[in-house]
Design an enzyme around this catalytic site. Structure first.
Site, PDB file in Angstrom:
ATOM      1  N   GLU A   1      -3.279  -3.436  -7.114  1.00  0.00           N
ATOM      2  CA  GLU A   1      -2.337  -3.627  -5.997  1.00  0.00           C
ATOM      3  C   GLU A   1      -1.860  -5.076  -5.941  1.00  0.00           C
ATOM      4  O   GLU A   1      -0.700  -5.343  -5.670  1.00  0.00           O
ATOM      5  CB  GLU A   1      -2.965  -3.219  -4.658  1.00  0.00           C
ATOM      6  CG  GLU A   1      -3.540  -1.805  -4.612  1.00  0.00           C
ATOM      7  CD  GLU A   1      -2.613  -0.723  -5.124  1.00  0.00           C
ATOM      8  OE1 GLU A   1      -1.385  -0.866  -4.980  1.00  0.00           O
ATOM      9  OE2 GLU A   1      -3.114   0.271  -5.687  1.00  0.00           O
TER      10      GLU A   1
ATOM     11  N   GLU B   1       5.651   4.764   0.467  1.00  0.00           N
ATOM     12  CA  GLU B   1       6.020   5.194  -0.878  1.00  0.00           C
ATOM     13  C   GLU B   1       5.630   6.658  -1.041  1.00  0.00           C
ATOM     14  O   GLU B   1       4.521   7.030  -0.665  1.00  0.00           O
ATOM     15  CB  GLU B   1       5.307   4.353  -1.947  1.00  0.00           C
ATOM     16  CG  GLU B   1       5.809   4.701  -3.340  1.00  0.00           C
ATOM     17  CD  GLU B   1       5.170   3.863  -4.450  1.00  0.00           C
ATOM     18  OE1 GLU B   1       4.330   2.989  -4.163  1.00  0.00           O
ATOM     19  OE2 GLU B   1       5.520   4.102  -5.598  1.00  0.00           O
TER      20      GLU B   1
ATOM     21  N   GLY C   1      -5.232   6.088  -3.722  1.00  0.00           N
ATOM     22  CA  GLY C   1      -6.203   4.999  -3.802  1.00  0.00           C
ATOM     23  C   GLY C   1      -5.828   3.849  -2.877  1.00  0.00           C
ATOM     24  O   GLY C   1      -6.633   3.387  -2.073  1.00  0.00           O
ATOM     25  N   ALA C   2      -4.597   3.388  -2.991  1.00  0.00           N
ATOM     26  CA  ALA C   2      -4.171   2.221  -2.225  1.00  0.00           C
ATOM     27  C   ALA C   2      -2.660   2.067  -2.342  1.00  0.00           C
ATOM     28  O   ALA C   2      -2.026   2.773  -3.120  1.00  0.00           O
ATOM     29  CB  ALA C   2      -4.853   0.970  -2.760  1.00  0.00           C
ATOM     30  N   MET C   3      -2.118   1.122  -1.552  1.00  0.00           N
ATOM     31  CA  MET C   3      -0.664   0.935  -1.543  1.00  0.00           C
ATOM     32  C   MET C   3      -0.328  -0.547  -1.434  1.00  0.00           C
ATOM     33  O   MET C   3      -0.853  -1.267  -0.581  1.00  0.00           O
ATOM     34  CB  MET C   3      -0.071   1.732  -0.367  1.00  0.00           C
ATOM     35  CG  MET C   3       1.418   1.589  -0.225  1.00  0.00           C
ATOM     36  SD  MET C   3       2.295   2.272  -1.652  1.00  0.00           S
ATOM     37  CE  MET C   3       3.700   1.179  -1.706  1.00  0.00           C
ATOM     38  N   GLU C   4       0.604  -0.944  -2.322  1.00  0.00           N
ATOM     39  CA  GLU C   4       0.892  -2.369  -2.525  1.00  0.00           C
ATOM     40  C   GLU C   4       1.919  -2.963  -1.557  1.00  0.00           C
ATOM     41  O   GLU C   4       2.597  -3.945  -1.904  1.00  0.00           O
ATOM     42  CB  GLU C   4       1.390  -2.553  -3.961  1.00  0.00           C
ATOM     43  CG  GLU C   4       2.793  -1.961  -4.269  1.00  0.00           C
ATOM     44  CD  GLU C   4       2.773  -0.569  -4.887  1.00  0.00           C
ATOM     45  OE1 GLU C   4       1.778   0.167  -4.685  1.00  0.00           O
ATOM     46  OE2 GLU C   4       3.756  -0.197  -5.547  1.00  0.00           O
ATOM     47  N   ASN C   5       2.045  -2.464  -0.322  1.00  0.00           N
ATOM     48  CA  ASN C   5       3.012  -3.019   0.641  1.00  0.00           C
ATOM     49  C   ASN C   5       3.003  -4.548   0.619  1.00  0.00           C
ATOM     50  O   ASN C   5       1.952  -5.158   0.595  1.00  0.00           O
ATOM     51  CB  ASN C   5       2.641  -2.567   2.053  1.00  0.00           C
ATOM     52  CG  ASN C   5       2.283  -1.107   2.115  1.00  0.00           C
ATOM     53  OD1 ASN C   5       3.077  -0.272   1.746  1.00  0.00           O
ATOM     54  ND2 ASN C   5       1.051  -0.816   2.514  1.00  0.00           N
TER      55      ASN C   5
END
Ligand code: B3K
Ligand code: ZN
Length: 882
Positions: A306, A129, A269-273
């Site tokens: 996430e 993303e 911060g993070a990624m919701e894959n």
């Protein structure tokens, strides 16, 4: 520049994709500097497309193309054309499904931008993303192309024993050359930005969660081996999140496996894959001795955020990137609700409002102001902003306020039901609310399209003879770039009246509505007048309770009235806010005195108000600490027409110290009573005790008192948790202290093998108001532990200095600006996303005096002249100058 004329993309130009991709079959043969990617796509012309162009245009960047095969036929020029950013295949079938097979290679090791497939501490991982998938293979890299994915990963058994991708594992096996393979299949359609791959030497922490329908979900957290003792909190947070989403939104998890991987090099911060979240280590790893209470709370909320994306983002995604707030604003709102339920509602709301009012309001008032749904961008990565996220969440919160808990839930249920598996828009979200509730939200939609923070100007007049209170509220939204004339907005204002004893006075908007202690006034016009009858005595007005709308409130109040509200307001937010307005008015007055060379004197009203607070007993000690906290220098700066960083710092220091002098006894009592050994408790009571104790210590250490200095030193040496150790170190670094140098050295020695703790060490020194900070930052830039390729480290040192140390960053000689620009210019070629984020403190140059303005502009011009400037940096620098 990547592109000589960076192109602006407009929402109004949106067109449906010309082709759809039904299935994606990926094979990766991993190598650090040369990974082979084979992509097999089944495509079809989109029946909704009106284009009669038979060319297929795929996006791709930094790819080495090996072959293109269409329905079994190897293509060669001119059947396809390759440009810097595209692969154009001529004359593809228009009437039937066709297969395209592409082979290309990529170099993860050279990928310092951390977008696409990259290397982090020997591990390979992806970030797609918003538009990173095109750095892996040629594709229709847009969120409205949703496909079914299978992925096979081949890699060296020693280097990459763990091979992960989205969905469920479907097979694995051994190969020659010491290699092995694993296959994954994701049963859900998804856009390519949710694709993920991870390969490395990782340890797995395993647990399970049983859903409300009785399905057992495997939960797996993957970390580097030395971090396996820091995952318990993240795992627990995940389980709480899963249960909360079932209970509050009726949403259950859909795959049998949920994986989280922690990586050290990460831009955000993070990624919701889908099924395989990738996280910055900062938001996973925690042990009481390495992470503060603040870290624990953030980990819980990012894990939740996430996880919640699985429904708000993944199952239902965005039609195009202009709709980003559809998933981000809604998901932030959901994580805010979750944290409020898990911790203290009052504290959570206040913390969110502090963030919004100091940072988002500044964005909304500056050269990069944009609506929650932007209508144009050059680089979409620049639009992961406070406006899209935090103001976007406020917009959803206002819908919740207007519709009520049940009405909002009905709207959400309809939204999930109707749009599951689709890529939709913010309008679709609002449609879900109007379809299920008797409400007209046409005017409300302006919140998505109008930038800028509305200002409410309020006057009230009580007539003792008629026993009527007249309340006048005018709304006005200031001009923002590209939007000069604004329309009145639909604004919910939570409101109540209190009598002189602090008791709520029931009131009604008009004679047809019921009497209530609290009302919601719905503003829709530029000006409203409300008359409240039968009010027996002069009431005190409590307005914008719970911060019911992201607006600025202008209402003349005396210091006495604010002190009264700080004591008596029944709404926890407004009570706190009254205290903030009280201190703000007083500090702004002192700033004025400093600027006019007058002697400083602190109003006894503030001392009395604080004394009063300290004399009470408190259930929620975290809330109590917030009541005792002064507005930040950044918030104060936002209230000034021309920011004077030196006067702000002096005035705030003066108030802190004078309060400490006058209230020393009470502060000491609170400190000593709450200071006890709490090695590992992360519960509201223990957190509250630490928080109030450390707030008191913060005041007390401004005094030149040898005993108190020893308390800080002792606390540092004996602390069993990072909250206490860090709080002690921070007061020693921020005030003159005999053991400052020694403790900084000891801290480094103690924690040198824990990067997240060393980040704190960098950050603390960079944000110190001490006289030697600039030189310290210069020295830290040369420290062996400083690394420009590690975003967490850059944010810790450079971010803390430029965004958390106004006094030194805005030094009158311009050295702070020069230091920042030097770093940004270096980052431009390494990591454009990070470079552009770091630029933000320079973009606010209009807020400072002429001399600082000139120095800041000079640096911006220097940056914009950078050879091969990235789109990211160019967009922010040029917009801030124009
Ligand atoms: N969706 C990601 C953000 C991706 C940012 C790309 N530059 C994290 C989140 O909001 O959950
Ligand atoms: Zn998000």
């Amino acid at each position: 520049m990547r592109d000589a004329n960076p192109k602006t993309i407009f929402l109004k130009d949106y067109q449906v994709p010309d082709y759809l991709i039904h299935t994606v079959d990926l094979t990766f043969d991993l190598a650090e500097d040369n990974t082979l990617v084979k992509t097999q796509l089944s495509l079809v012309k989109n029946p909704s497309s009106s284009s009669d162009n038979a060319d297929l245009v795929l996006m791709g960047e930094n790819l080495v193309l090996h072959s293109v095969v269409l329905d079994g036929q190897t293509l060669s020029h001119p059947d396809y054309l390759q440009t810097d950013e595209q692969l154009i295949i001529a004359n593809v079938p228009q009437q039937r499904e066709f297969t395209l097979t592409i082979e290309n290679s990529i170099n993860p090791k050279a990928n310092t931008a951390l977008e696409g497939l990259y290397l982090s501490n020997g591990m390979l991982c992806t970030q797609c993303e918003a538009e990173g998938f095109r750095k892996i293979t040629y594709f229709l890299d847009r969120p409205d192309v949703m496909s079914r994915y299978t992925t096979t990963i081949i890699g060296d058994k020693q280097r990459y024993p763990v091979l992960l991708s989205n969905g469920n594992k479907t097979g694995s096996g051994e190969l020659s050359d010491n290699k092995h393979w694993v296959s994954w299949q994701d049963p859900f359609n998804k856009p390519c930005y949710l694709f993920a791959l991870v390969a490395g030497q990782l340890e797995c922490i395993h647990d399970t969660y049983t859903t409300q329908s009785g399905r057992v979900i495997n939960l797996e957290i993957f970390v580097e081996p030395h971090d396996r003792d820091k995952c318990a909190h993240a795992m627990q947070s995940l389980k709480y999140s899963m249960a909360w989403d079932e209970e509050v939104y009726g949403r259950e998890y859909d795959l049998d496996l949920y994986m989280i991987v922690a990586v050290s090099h990460f831009n955000m911060g993070a990624m919701e894959n889908k099924g395989l979240n990738i996280f910055n280590t900062k938001f996973v790893l925690a042990r009481p001795d390495t992470a503060t209470d603040y870290d624990y709370e953030h980990i819980e909320s990012v894990i939740a955020h996430e996880y919640f994306h699985n429904w708000t983002g993944n199952r239902i995604t965005c039609r195009d990137w202009f709709q980003l707030s559809l998933k981000e604003g809604f998901t932030v709102f959901r994580d805010q609700q979750f944290t409020a339920d898990r911790t203290s509602k009052a504290v959570k709301r206040i913390e969110d409002v502090i963030n919004l009012r100091t940072r988002q309001f500044a964005e909304d008032a500056g050269p990069l102001a944009h609506p929650v749904r932007p209508d144009a961008y050059i680089e979409i990565n620049n639009f992961y902003t406070l406006t899209v996220y935090e103001k976007g969440a406020e917009v959803v919160r206002m819908l919740h306020t207007l519709l009520g808990e049940q009405g909002f839930r009905k709207g959400c249920d309809w939204y999930f039901e109707k749009y599951d598996g689709q890529a939709v828009t913010c309008d679709d979200f609002v449609l879900a609310m109007t379809t299920t509730n008797p409400i007209d939200l046409e005017q409300f939609k302006l919140w998505y399209t109008q930038a800028g923070t509305p200002v409410l100007t309020v006057t009230s007049d009580y007539n003792a003879t008629t026993q009527a209170l007249t309340l006048n509220i005018d709304q006005h939204c200031p001009a923002t770039p590209g939007q000069h004339v604004k329309k009145p907005m639909h604004i919910p204002v939570r409101f109540g009246l209190i009598d002189q004893q602090g008791t709520p006075i029931p009131c009604q908007v008009n004679s047809n509505t019921a009497l209530a202690n609290e009302l919601i006034l719905e503003l829709t016009q530029a000006s409203h007048t409300y008359v409240f009858n039968d009010i027996k005595e002069q009431p005190v007005v409590s307005l914008l309770r719970g911060f019911s709308a992201p607006v600025k409130l202008v209402m003349e109040r005396s210091l006495d009235e604010l002190a009264f509200l700080l004591n008596y307001d029944t709404d926890t937010f407004s009570r706190w806010d009254a205290g903030q307005q009280l201190s703000t008015q007083i500090i702004l007055g002192l700033i004025n005195d400093i600027q006019n060379g007058l002697a400083l004197q602190l109003s006894p009203i503030l001392i009395d108000a604080f004394q009063n607070l300290l004399a009470q007993s408190w259930q929620d000690l975290s809330y109590f600490s917030l009541l005792l906290s002064l507005p930040s220098e950044t918030y104060l700066a936002e209230q000034m027409p021309i920011i004077d960083v030196v006067a702000i710092h002096k005035a705030r220091e003066f108030v802190t110290k004078t309060l400490a002098e006058n209230l020393q006894q009470a502060l000491q009592t609170w400190y000593l009573n709450q200071h006890r050994d709490e090695s590992g408790c992360f519960n509201a009571e223990a957190i509250g005790r630490r928080r109030i104790k450390n707030t008191c210590l913060h005041y007390l250490t401004t005094l030149d008192d040898a005993a108190i200095k020893n308390w800080a030193h002792q606390q540092f040496k004996t602390a069993k948790n990072m909250t206490d150790q860090m709080a002690a170190l921070s007061v020693m670094v921020n005030n003159p202290h005999y053991a400052r140098r020694q403790c900084l050295m000891d801290f480094y020695q103690q924690w040198q093998h824990e990067p997240l703790v060393i980040d704190k060490w960098f950050s603390l020194q960079a944000s110190s108001p001490g006289l030697d900070t600039y030189d310290t930052v210069l020295a830290l830039l040369k420290h062996p532990a400083f690394e420009l390729k590690t975003p967490n480290r850059v944010r810790a040192l450079i971010g803390s200095f430029s965004q958390g140390n106004p006094l030194h960053f805005h030094a009158a000689n311009g050295t702070g600006y020069q230091l920042l620009s030097d770093i940004i210019i270096e980052l431009n070629s390494l990591n454009p996303q990070l470079a552009s984020r770091m630029l933000s403190p320079l973009t606010t140059w209009r807020r400072y005096d002429d001399s600082r303005q000139a120095l800041m502009i000079a640096q911006l011009e220097r940056i914009i002249a950078t050879e091969h400037i990235s789109r990211d940096l160019y967009e922010v620098a040029s917009k801030s100058l124009s």
